[in-house]
Design a protein around this motif. Structure first.
Motif, PDB file in Angstrom:
ATOM      1  N   PRO A  66      -1.394  -2.377   5.834  1.00  0.00           N
ATOM      2  CA  PRO A  66      -1.581  -0.917   5.722  1.00  0.00           C
ATOM      3  C   PRO A  66      -1.227  -0.178   7.012  1.00  0.00           C
ATOM      4  CG  PRO A  66      -3.434  -2.066   4.739  1.00  0.00           C
ATOM      5  CD  PRO A  66      -2.602  -3.105   5.423  1.00  0.00           C
ATOM      6  N   ASP A  67      -1.619  -0.709   8.155  1.00  0.00           N
ATOM      7  CA  ASP A  67      -1.304  -0.021   9.426  1.00  0.00           C
ATOM      8  C   ASP A  67       0.191  -0.007   9.680  1.00  0.00           C
ATOM      9  OD1 ASP A  67      -3.840   0.652   9.941  1.00  0.00           O
ATOM     10  OD2 ASP A  67      -4.262  -1.012  11.328  1.00  0.00           O
TER      11      ASP A  67
ATOM     12  N   ARG B 248       1.690   2.571   7.420  1.00  0.00           N
ATOM     13  CA  ARG B 248       1.416   3.949   7.880  1.00  0.00           C
ATOM     14  C   ARG B 248       2.266   4.294   9.102  1.00  0.00           C
ATOM     15  NH1 ARG B 248      -4.091   2.377   6.619  1.00  0.00           N
ATOM     16  NH2 ARG B 248      -4.515   3.183   4.529  1.00  0.00           N
TER      17      ARG B 248
ATOM     18  N   GLU C 174      -4.966  -1.502  -3.489  1.00  0.00           N
ATOM     19  CA  GLU C 174      -4.501  -1.459  -2.096  1.00  0.00           C
ATOM     20  C   GLU C 174      -3.273  -0.560  -1.950  1.00  0.00           C
ATOM     21  OE1 GLU C 174      -4.765  -4.079  -4.060  1.00  0.00           O
ATOM     22  OE2 GLU C 174      -3.110  -5.511  -3.866  1.00  0.00           O
TER      23      GLU C 174
ATOM     24  N   VAL D 135      -2.921   3.235   0.369  1.00  0.00           N
ATOM     25  CA  VAL D 135      -1.979   3.623   1.445  1.00  0.00           C
ATOM     26  C   VAL D 135      -1.193   4.872   1.058  1.00  0.00           C
ATOM     27  CG1 VAL D 135      -1.632   1.348   2.520  1.00  0.00           C
ATOM     28  CG2 VAL D 135      -0.092   2.083   0.664  1.00  0.00           C
TER      29      VAL D 135
ATOM     30  N   LEU E 119       1.752  -4.343  -1.654  1.00  0.00           N
ATOM     31  CA  LEU E 119       1.825  -3.767  -0.301  1.00  0.00           C
ATOM     32  C   LEU E 119       3.034  -4.321   0.460  1.00  0.00           C
ATOM     33  CD1 LEU E 119      -1.703  -3.584   1.364  1.00  0.00           C
ATOM     34  CD2 LEU E 119      -0.257  -1.728   0.526  1.00  0.00           C
TER      35      LEU E 119
END
Ligand code: 13P
Ligand code: SF4
Length: 303
Positions: free
Chosen positions: A7-8, A11, A30, A34, A267
């Protein structure tokens, strides 16, 4: 890279590339988490139309990304998994619709947004499950040919008290939800209100307290005092409901109502698509122009 870092990383890359992530309510939890915007087909179209981001990462199915490209052609639209299609949208093609139009030359064609750009290009007006009643009502007493979802079509017929010519398509996920399953859920949770999507067959819809699009289902609990809800649609929506109402309980009418196409987006694929920018969705110019007229007519009705 560890899964927890995804996720980081997503982003960060999103900021770097001035991208926006749009996700449908049926996406994996998930993936929804995001996204910059999570919604139904109507909400996602409106977001896609207004975004000024350079890249739109569309986490949903193919017709949704196509719609985003048509509404905002200057943006690059990417799908993390371009193989994620909607079997119902593929239940009618341009040649079949052209033949139906020949048989019913007076009819106005209303296509559910769950249709290909080719079909939209041959239609007069588009609709979503969130505005189908309003869209068809806008046509007054005109003869209407409604494609491809026979169940959304029959719901519009019931609610507006009118007949239409219905194509025989259906969502293979929503038809898995049976009246028996909903009745069983009602027996297990006698205090719960039941919400159903209009893609459900009439026998299921008739047992529900509220029939609505996925985003309308997400706002419905705000308007009632009930603490428990049975949900007759694809199960991905339970994530948004649980997040928004942590003190209420939501039960799927049918645990197996899972759309494999909606779950193709992971993801990892979101990250790869942002990194490579290879899975771009394009729509041929003349098709996009005509389909755009049909979609914009629907959006204009909201004003
Ligand atoms: P909505 O989110 O617009 O209600 O649509 C449901 C659906 O089946 C999308 O594929
Ligand atoms: Fe298509 Fe049904 Fe999946 Fe929605 S849930 S994308 S209508 S198959």
């Amino acid at each position: 890279m560890k899964v927890a870092d995804l996720p980081d990383r997503i982003r960060g890359l999103k900021r770097e590339k001035n991208a926006v992530i749009l996700a449908h309510n049926y996406q994996l939890p998930e993936v929804q988490d995001v996204a910059d915007f999570v919604g139904d087909s109507l909400g996602l179209s409106l977001e896609a139309r207004k975004t000024e981001a350079d890249l739109i990462v569309f986490c949903g199915v193919h017709f949704m990304a196509e719609t985003a490209k048509i509404l905002n052609p200057a943006r690059k639209v990417l799908m993390p998994d371009p193989q994620a299609g909607c079997p119902m949208a593929d239940m009618i093609n341009g040649a079949q619709l052209a033949e139906m139009k020949q048989r019913h030359p007076q009819a106005k064609v209303v296509c559910y947004i769950n249709s290909t750009a080719e079909v939209k290009a041959l239609s007069d007006l588009c609709c979503t499950s969130g505005n189908a009643l309003e869209v068809v009502a806008s046509l007054g007493k005109e003869e209407v040919l409604f494609v491809p979802d026979q169940y959304l079509g029959s719901w519009v017929e019931e609610k507006l008290g009118r007949r239409m010519i219905l194509w025989s398509g259906y969502c293979n996920i929503h038809v898995r939800i049976t009246p028996e399953a909903l009745l069983e859920a009602r027996r297990e949770h006698p205090q719960a209100l039941a919400m159903a999507h209009p893609e459900c067959p009439p026998a299921v819809r008739n047992l529900a307290d509220y029939v609505a699009s996925t985003s309308q289902m997400v706002t419905f609990p705000e308007t009632v005092s009930a603490r428990e809800f049975i949900v007759a649609t694809e199960s991905g929506i339970l994530h948004q409901l649980g997040k928004k109402y942590p003190d209420r309980r939501f039960y799927p009418a049918e645990k197996r109502s899972i759309c494999p196409n909606m779950k193709k987006t992971s993801l990892e694929k979101v990250l790869w698509c942002l990194e490579d920018e290879k899975t771009e969705i394009l729509v041929e110019d003349s098709v996009a122009r005509q389909a755009g007229v049909c979609i914009r007519r629907m959006l204009e009705l909201r004003k």
